[in-house]
Motif scaffolding. Structure first.
Motif, PDB file in Angstrom:
ATOM      1  N   ARG A 103     -13.554  -4.452   4.908  1.00 35.46           N
ATOM      2  CA  ARG A 103     -12.127  -4.280   4.646  1.00 35.46           C
ATOM      3  C   ARG A 103     -11.322  -5.555   4.909  1.00 35.46           C
ATOM      4  NH1 ARG A 103     -11.496   0.554   3.232  1.00 35.46           N
ATOM      5  NH2 ARG A 103      -9.289   0.812   3.531  1.00 35.46           N
ATOM      6  N   ASP A 156      -0.105   4.810  -2.540  1.00 34.21           N
ATOM      7  CA  ASP A 156      -0.004   6.046  -1.757  1.00 34.21           C
ATOM      8  C   ASP A 156      -0.395   5.865  -0.295  1.00 34.21           C
ATOM      9  OD1 ASP A 156       0.675   7.315  -4.207  1.00 34.21           O
ATOM     10  OD2 ASP A 156      -1.459   7.571  -4.652  1.00 34.21           O
ATOM     11  N   ASP A 157      -0.234   4.664   0.227  1.00 31.46           N
ATOM     12  CA  ASP A 157      -0.542   4.349   1.630  1.00 31.46           C
ATOM     13  C   ASP A 157      -1.992   4.670   1.989  1.00 31.46           C
ATOM     14  OD1 ASP A 157       0.236   3.180   3.997  1.00 31.46           O
ATOM     15  OD2 ASP A 157       1.072   5.008   4.856  1.00 31.46           O
ATOM     16  N   THR A 158      -2.887   4.475   1.017  1.00 28.16           N
ATOM     17  CA  THR A 158      -4.297   4.847   1.238  1.00 28.16           C
ATOM     18  C   THR A 158      -5.212   3.649   1.479  1.00 28.16           C
ATOM     19  OG1 THR A 158      -4.714   4.787  -1.142  1.00 28.16           O
ATOM     20  CG2 THR A 158      -4.101   6.927  -0.179  1.00 28.16           C
ATOM     21  N   THR A 159      -4.676   2.448   1.451  1.00 30.12           N
ATOM     22  CA  THR A 159      -5.522   1.268   1.648  1.00 30.12           C
ATOM     23  C   THR A 159      -5.025   0.485   2.847  1.00 30.12           C
ATOM     24  OG1 THR A 159      -4.179  -0.007   0.119  1.00 30.12           O
ATOM     25  CG2 THR A 159      -6.105   1.089  -0.795  1.00 30.12           C
ATOM     26  N   LYS A 160      -5.902   0.324   3.822  1.00 34.91           N
ATOM     27  CA  LYS A 160      -5.550  -0.392   5.037  1.00 34.91           C
ATOM     28  C   LYS A 160      -6.624  -1.448   5.328  1.00 34.91           C
ATOM     29  CE  LYS A 160      -2.724   3.137   6.999  1.00 34.91           C
ATOM     30  NZ  LYS A 160      -1.716   3.101   6.008  1.00 34.91           N
ATOM     31  N   ARG A 187     -10.364   0.670  -2.395  1.00 38.36           N
ATOM     32  CA  ARG A 187     -10.627   2.034  -2.896  1.00 38.36           C
ATOM     33  C   ARG A 187     -11.695   2.039  -3.978  1.00 38.36           C
ATOM     34  NH1 ARG A 187      -4.969   4.959  -3.833  1.00 38.36           N
ATOM     35  NH2 ARG A 187      -6.287   6.339  -5.066  1.00 38.36           N
ATOM     36  N   SER A 193       0.827  -1.199   0.000  1.00 35.33           N
ATOM     37  CA  SER A 193       0.000   0.000   0.000  1.00 35.33           C
ATOM     38  C   SER A 193       0.865   1.254   0.000  1.00 35.33           C
ATOM     39  CB  SER A 193      -0.936   0.006   1.214  1.00 35.33           C
ATOM     40  OG  SER A 193      -1.684   1.201   1.251  1.00 35.33           O
ATOM     41  N   ARG A 194       1.913   1.238   0.814  1.00 30.12           N
ATOM     42  CA  ARG A 194       2.842   2.379   0.842  1.00 30.12           C
ATOM     43  C   ARG A 194       3.520   2.564  -0.512  1.00 30.12           C
ATOM     44  NH1 ARG A 194       3.840   0.616   5.991  1.00 30.12           N
ATOM     45  NH2 ARG A 194       5.545  -0.740   5.365  1.00 30.12           N
TER      46      ARG A 194
END
Length: 174
Positions: free
Chosen positions: A103, A77-81, A131, A72-73
């Protein structure tokens, strides 16, 4: 695959990968039958070596979750957790699945022994669903950030075909 014959090479056979190409170095005097034998043998050896170097993410669900954080990072863009990522018994119709509402990501145990770059593609694909739920242009633009996307898709198609699995994609919609 590329076979290179060498007059200087007397007995040894060597193989390595050059990008997507398997290069096999053999003695020039080797017969066609010997060449076929050694090419097949070197393919097997290289595949075993690559499998041993498999992703540490295959070790546990926690390792999968850590790998997802790294991917994800790096690519999203480190936007998915994800809330959870876990190995599940082999699925009949897909390699992995994602439920964006809670999720969660589930990865088929059939993927435990694939090369790390294939597992990484599967994880990026599922992370992208956190996303964008549908397989639309926006979704594929996210997935394509992973540089080995096309190669991994081909690998999974070949694996499915060779094993007679009939798996055509990662999610129910693929």
């Amino acid at each position: 695959m590329e076979v290179r014959r060498s007059a200087r090479r007397r007995r040894t056979v060597t193989a390595y990968r050059d990008g997507d190409t398997l290069v096999v170095l053999i003695p020039a005097k080797m017969s066609q039958a010997e060449e076929e034998h050694w090419v097949a043998e070197m393919q097997r050896k290289l595949q075993r070596t690559e499998s041993r170097r498999a992703s540490p993410a295959r070790a546990s669900d926690e390792a999968l979750l850590l790998r997802c954080a790294e991917l994800s990072r790096r690519y999203l863009d480190d936007t998915t957790k994800p809330a959870s990522v876990r190995w599940v018994p082999p699925m009949r119709t897909r390699w992995a699945s994602c439920t964006p509402v809670d999720r969660t990501i589930r990865v088929s145990e059939r993927l435990r022994d694939v090369p790390p770059w294939v597992l990484d593609y599967v994880l990026v694909h599922e992370l992208a669903h956190l996303r964008v739920a549908q397989h639309n242009a926006k979704f594929w633009a996210l997935v394509q950030r992973y540089p080995k996307t096309e190669r991994a898709i081909g690998y999974l198609e070949g694996l499915s075909s060779a094993a007679g699995l009939g798996i055509t994609g990662l999610d129910a919609e693929d």
